[in-house]
Design a protein around this motif. Structure first.
Motif, PDB file in Angstrom:
ATOM      1  N   VAL A 197      -6.507 -16.804 -16.750  1.00 36.28           N
ATOM      2  CA  VAL A 197      -5.352 -16.032 -16.281  1.00 36.28           C
ATOM      3  C   VAL A 197      -4.483 -16.859 -15.347  1.00 36.28           C
ATOM      4  N   ARG A 198      -5.092 -17.588 -14.431  1.00 38.56           N
ATOM      5  CA  ARG A 198      -4.335 -18.329 -13.420  1.00 38.56           C
ATOM      6  C   ARG A 198      -3.899 -19.705 -13.899  1.00 38.56           C
ATOM      7  N   ARG A 199      -4.425 -20.191 -15.020  1.00 46.70           N
ATOM      8  CA  ARG A 199      -4.008 -21.461 -15.619  1.00 46.70           C
ATOM      9  C   ARG A 199      -3.637 -21.200 -17.073  1.00 46.70           C
ATOM     10  N   PRO A 200      -2.488 -20.573 -17.317  1.00 49.24           N
ATOM     11  CA  PRO A 200      -2.126 -20.165 -18.683  1.00 49.24           C
ATOM     12  C   PRO A 200      -1.644 -21.333 -19.551  1.00 49.24           C
ATOM     13  N   SER A 201      -2.532 -22.282 -19.804  1.00 43.77           N
ATOM     14  CA  SER A 201      -2.203 -23.415 -20.655  1.00 43.77           C
ATOM     15  C   SER A 201      -2.452 -23.067 -22.117  1.00 43.77           C
ATOM     16  N   LEU A 202      -2.020 -23.952 -23.001  1.00 46.45           N
ATOM     17  CA  LEU A 202      -2.239 -23.735 -24.430  1.00 46.45           C
ATOM     18  C   LEU A 202      -3.734 -23.719 -24.744  1.00 46.45           C
ATOM     19  N   PHE A 203      -4.482 -24.613 -24.113  1.00 55.08           N
ATOM     20  CA  PHE A 203      -5.923 -24.666 -24.346  1.00 55.08           C
ATOM     21  C   PHE A 203      -6.596 -23.364 -23.939  1.00 55.08           C
ATOM     22  N   ASN A 204      -6.212 -22.831 -22.778  1.00 54.47           N
ATOM     23  CA  ASN A 204      -6.820 -21.588 -22.314  1.00 54.47           C
ATOM     24  C   ASN A 204      -6.450 -20.409 -23.201  1.00 54.47           C
TER      25      ASN A 204
ATOM     26  N   GLY B 252      -8.430 -16.707 -27.358  1.00 55.70           N
ATOM     27  CA  GLY B 252      -8.396 -16.218 -28.736  1.00 55.70           C
ATOM     28  C   GLY B 252      -9.732 -16.405 -29.444  1.00 55.70           C
ATOM     29  N   VAL B 253     -10.421 -17.503 -29.136  1.00 54.71           N
ATOM     30  CA  VAL B 253     -11.745 -17.740 -29.721  1.00 54.71           C
ATOM     31  C   VAL B 253     -12.736 -16.703 -29.218  1.00 54.71           C
ATOM     32  N   PHE B 254     -12.673 -16.384 -27.921  1.00 62.14           N
ATOM     33  CA  PHE B 254     -13.555 -15.357 -27.366  1.00 62.14           C
ATOM     34  C   PHE B 254     -13.310 -14.011 -28.042  1.00 62.14           C
TER      35      PHE B 254
END
Length: 278
Positions: free
Chosen positions: A98-105, A110-112
């Motif tokens: 939530v606090r680091r809304p990068s593409l990886f996160n 989405g995987v979760f």
């Protein structure tokens, strides 16, 4: 006046319907409790009837048949440790997303979410193979690791929604006062998310405590049996010891029912908090 009367009649009808539905859900508990106090012959002759005489000795026999202290200890260790690690790791992962809304996160989240719809039956064979290769089979820690993996998707999903409801300005003010990342998380975020923590613990406890399939795949030693596995041992191919199994089931579900009744007031508030989108 007529509208108020109609409202009261509709409310009364709704309350009666809800009470009847509630009683319908209690029917399985009636069969469980009443038959746990019957002799084996009474159970087979008429399962719906009240017991002729209360057979309290069934509970002592069921206690000894499943070695309840050992099974209870194993179930308690697995449930408590799995819950502690699940809420800690999942909440910290959700906070980072939530606090680091990068593409990886975003991809990771989405995987979760996608992992929640994977049928467990489709990964049973690969799971047993992997746990055997890594030396995790027939081990409480191996089972706990599996529970963390299977419980993380839903836990992260709930925590992620709840995190969005926390104002970022509060965390920024804490950082100005000198708090680090862990200080902000444990001193600011954790107290504000306590209802969601309790909700995740309740949901995971109901799942882990009553689960049979995963422990049956991982655990093989008799001294590591959980309550569901120990109870299942009373049902053989040719004999079904109902007079022992039913008291054992009552003893097994009683702790989790007490826990649920004590904590269920947090469920609505926790899930409502998790439904808020930032």
């Amino acid at each position: 006046m007529e509208q108020d009367s109609r409202y009261r009649v509709q409310t009364l009808i709704l309350e009666v319907v809800l009470v009847l539905v509630g009683l319908l859900f209690l029917v399985p508990f009636y069969f469980l409790l009443s038959n746990s106090l019957k002799t084996f012959g009474e159970i087979l002759s008429d399962a719906a009837a009240l017991p002729g005489s209360l057979q309290w000795a069934n509970y002592k026999a069921g206690w000894e048949a499943i070695n309840f202290p050992s099974a209870f200890k194993n179930s308690l260790i697995i449930t408590v440790v799995s819950n502690l690690l699940l809420v800690l790791l999942s909440s910290m992962a959700a906070y980072q997303m939530v606090r680091r809304p990068s593409l990886f996160n975003r991809i990771l989240f989405g995987v979760f979410v996608a992992a929640m719809v994977i049928p467990f039956q489709s990964i049973m064979l690969p799971l047993t193979d992997i746990t055997s290769r890594f030396g995790l089979s027939d081990s409480l820690w191996g089972l706990i690791i599996c529970y963390i993996g299977f419980g993380a998707p839903l836990s992260v999903f709930l925590f992620q929604g709840s995190m969005k409801a926390i104002p970022l300005e509060i965390e920024q003010a804490a950082r100005v006062d000198g708090a680090g990342t862990y200080g902000v998380f444990f001193r600011i975020v954790y107290p504000m998310m306590r209802p969601m923590y309790v909700t995740v613990i309740i949901l995971n406890t109901l799942w882990i405590w009553n689960d049979y399939l995963l422990p049956s795949l991982i655990l093989t030693s008799e001294n590591l049996q959980t309550i569901p596995i120990a109870t299942y041992m009373l049902f053989g191919q040719y004999t079904k010891q109902w007079d022992l199994a039913l008291p054992a089931l009552v003893l097994g579900i009683l702790p989790v029912i007490i826990f649920f009744l004590a904590m269920q007031k947090y469920i609505v508030s926790g899930i409502a908090a998790g439904a808020v989108k930032g």
